[in-house]
Motif scaffolding. Structure first.
Motif, short mmCIF file in Angstrom:
data_model
loop_
_atom_site.label_atom_id
_atom_site.label_comp_id
_atom_site.label_asym_id
_atom_site.label_seq_id
_atom_site.Cartn_x
_atom_site.Cartn_y
_atom_site.Cartn_z
N SER A 1 0.83 -1.20 0.00
CA SER A 1 0.00 0.00 0.00
C SER A 1 0.86 1.25 0.00
CB SER A 1 -0.92 0.00 1.23
OG SER A 1 -1.82 -1.08 1.18
N GLY B 1 2.37 1.70 -3.41
CA GLY B 1 1.38 2.22 -4.36
C GLY B 1 1.14 3.71 -4.17
N LEU B 2 1.08 4.15 -2.90
CA LEU B 2 0.89 5.57 -2.65
C LEU B 2 2.08 6.40 -3.11
CD1 LEU B 2 -0.83 5.89 0.84
CD2 LEU B 2 -1.77 6.44 -1.40
N ARG C 1 -4.53 16.57 -0.06
CA ARG C 1 -5.30 16.07 -1.21
C ARG C 1 -6.22 17.17 -1.75
NH1 ARG C 1 -10.05 11.54 -1.63
NH2 ARG C 1 -11.23 13.29 -0.80
N LEU D 1 1.87 6.81 -6.79
CA LEU D 1 0.87 7.80 -7.15
C LEU D 1 1.41 9.21 -6.89
CD1 LEU D 1 -1.91 8.74 -8.02
CD2 LEU D 1 -2.75 8.24 -5.70
N VAL E 1 -8.08 10.03 -10.54
CA VAL E 1 -7.34 9.01 -9.78
C VAL E 1 -7.04 9.50 -8.36
CG1 VAL E 1 -5.23 7.62 -9.70
CG2 VAL E 1 -6.32 8.09 -11.90
N LEU F 1 -10.04 9.23 -6.14
CA LEU F 1 -10.41 7.86 -5.77
C LEU F 1 -9.38 7.16 -4.89
CD1 LEU F 1 -11.74 6.59 -9.24
CD2 LEU F 1 -13.09 7.31 -7.24
N ARG F 2 -8.09 7.50 -5.02
CA ARG F 2 -7.05 6.69 -4.40
C ARG F 2 -6.23 7.37 -3.31
NH1 ARG F 2 -5.46 2.24 -7.26
NH2 ARG F 2 -4.42 1.77 -5.28
#
Length: 423
Positions: free
Chosen positions: A37, A40-41, A105, A44, A209, A212-213
């Motif tokens: 995780s 993946g972050l 964000r 991104l 994206v 959502l993520r």
């Protein structure tokens, strides 16, 4: 699942709670799942950094195109990249500190919306004056990357901070370098205005994206905006390591910018007679520097950043010597670009690994001080390149770049080692 922990309160110069966004696992999540995780972050965040920062470099391989579109203002063409980088410095000063005060964000999404508007204006610019104004706005709003990098430093454990920052910075460097490739390709076949339109599409896809993520971040300050900005002066006075890293980084980035802002003009003339697509292809060559970013982060974690910075400065100096003897050699320029980008990227990762450990409760503001200085250096490099190129040609540009590197080396070597604890 991912979540953030609020740590203990403690006083600081801002008198606010210290908060960190370290990654953790839920009761049902395994360490391996948590690591995936986090990875993946970080990927991104690297994408966010690369796609956003690319917008301040799209114009560099397009200078000859701008000159053809606005011949009556040809003498002001060099103002486009210089104003864009000054805008980026202003955006970091005015917007990046907000990452300590608000959810990153939400800030990223708001800046994407504004950046899309500025890009549409640039694509439709009827004159160079409008294009310069739009470029200033693009620079200010493209500071999205400066929310992504400190976010990565918060997510990672202290022992892996350099590697995390290196991962996101590799995305940022790829954005810087491949922006020129993408802009050159699009301009070659669809015209320079299509470059800005294509960026709008990419940003809108990325916004979906992110929505959502990407999780929300935890603010670490309750200071009002004015005091938040003023607190950066205290950070400058308090941390000598921040002052040293900022000036060294600015000098190296000035050299980096003086090369890239003039390369399109060199290749457009004799003996090369190459268009923007060929200029952009140098971005692919320079992407080797992005591959060095995670490695530089790991070495910085293990050996300490100062030794890495010393080696990086030497590499950048060598690159300008190579450039100086490559006035008519594509092969020499290619070799120089690889050395330049590896050196600049290694120094950048090591400098940022240092500064993020200085004041964990104020990472956005520490990053702002560093990056504002860094991009003022970049704007100075672009401006010097625009002055030196018509007077002294490519050799003069190479000497000017080497002079910037020499100033950075003097600043770095005159300062004593500053031990920094992992925080």
């Amino acid at each position: 699942m991912l979540r953030y922990h609020r740590l203990a309160w403690r006083p600081s110069i801002q008198a606010v709670p210290q908060t960190t966004a370290l990654m953790s696992t839920s009761d049902s999540a395994s360490p391996a799942a948590s690591e995936r995780s986090l990875r993946g972050l970080l990927l991104l965040l690297a994408t966010i950094a690369g796609v956003s920062v690319a917008n301040i470099y799209y114009n560099q391989p397009l200078l000859d195109n701008f000159r053809a579109s606005f011949p009556q203002s040809a003498s002001w063409i060099g103002a486009v990249p210089a104003v864009t980088q000054l805008g980026y410095a202003a955006g970091m000063l005015l917007l990046a500190p907000l990452g300590d005060r608000f959810d990153r964000r939400g800030l990223i999404l708001l800046q994407i919306a504004g950046l899309c508007v500025a890009l549409v204006v640039a694509a439709m610019a009827p004159s160079l004056t409008v294009l310069i104004g739009a470029s200033l706005a693009i620079g200010i709003l493209a500071t999205i990357a400066q929310q992504a990098v400190p976010f990565a430093a918060e997510l990672a454990p202290p022992s892996g901070r350099g590697h995390a920052v290196g991962t996101v910075m590799s995305g940022l460097l790829l954005g810087i370098l491949l922006a020129r490739t993408a802009a050159g390709f699009v301009a070659e076949y669809f015209g320079w205005r299509a470059v800005f339109g294509a960026s709008v599409v990419a940003l809108l896809v990325l916004a979906v994206v992110i929505w959502l993520r990407l999780p929300k971040s935890q603010p670490t300050s309750t200071l009002p905006y004015g005091k938040l900005l003023a607190s950066m002066w205290h950070l400058i006075l308090e941390h000598r390591g921040l002052r040293e890293a900022s000036l060294t980084g600015a000098c190296l980035f000035a050299g980096f910018s003086i090369f890239w802002s003039v390369l399109a003009l060199l290749l457009a003339g004799a003996p090369f007679h190459l268009g923007p697509q060929a200029t952009g292809l140098f971005g692919i060559v320079g992407a080797a520097g992005a591959l060095a970013a995670p490695l530089a982060g790991k070495f910085s974690d293990r050996r300490g950043p100062r030794d890495i910075i010393t080696v990086a400065i030497a590499l950048v100096a060598v690159s300008f010597v190579v450039f100086g003897v490559s006035t008519t050699s594509i092969a020499g320029l290619v070799v120089g670009v690889i050395i330049l980008d590896i050196g600049v990227q290694a120094a950048q990762i090591s400098n940022q690994s240092r500064i993020y450990a200085l004041s964990p409760h104020a990472r956005s503001r520490v990053n702002t001080v560093y990056m504002v200085t860094y991009f003022i250096g970049g704007a100075a490099g672009s401006a010097v390149g625009a002055i030196v190129w018509p007077l002294f040609g490519w050799v003069g540009v190479s000497i000017a770049g080497l002079a910037f590197v020499g100033l950075g080396a003097w600043n770095h070597l005159r300062s004593p080692a500053q031990p920094v604890a992992n925080a």
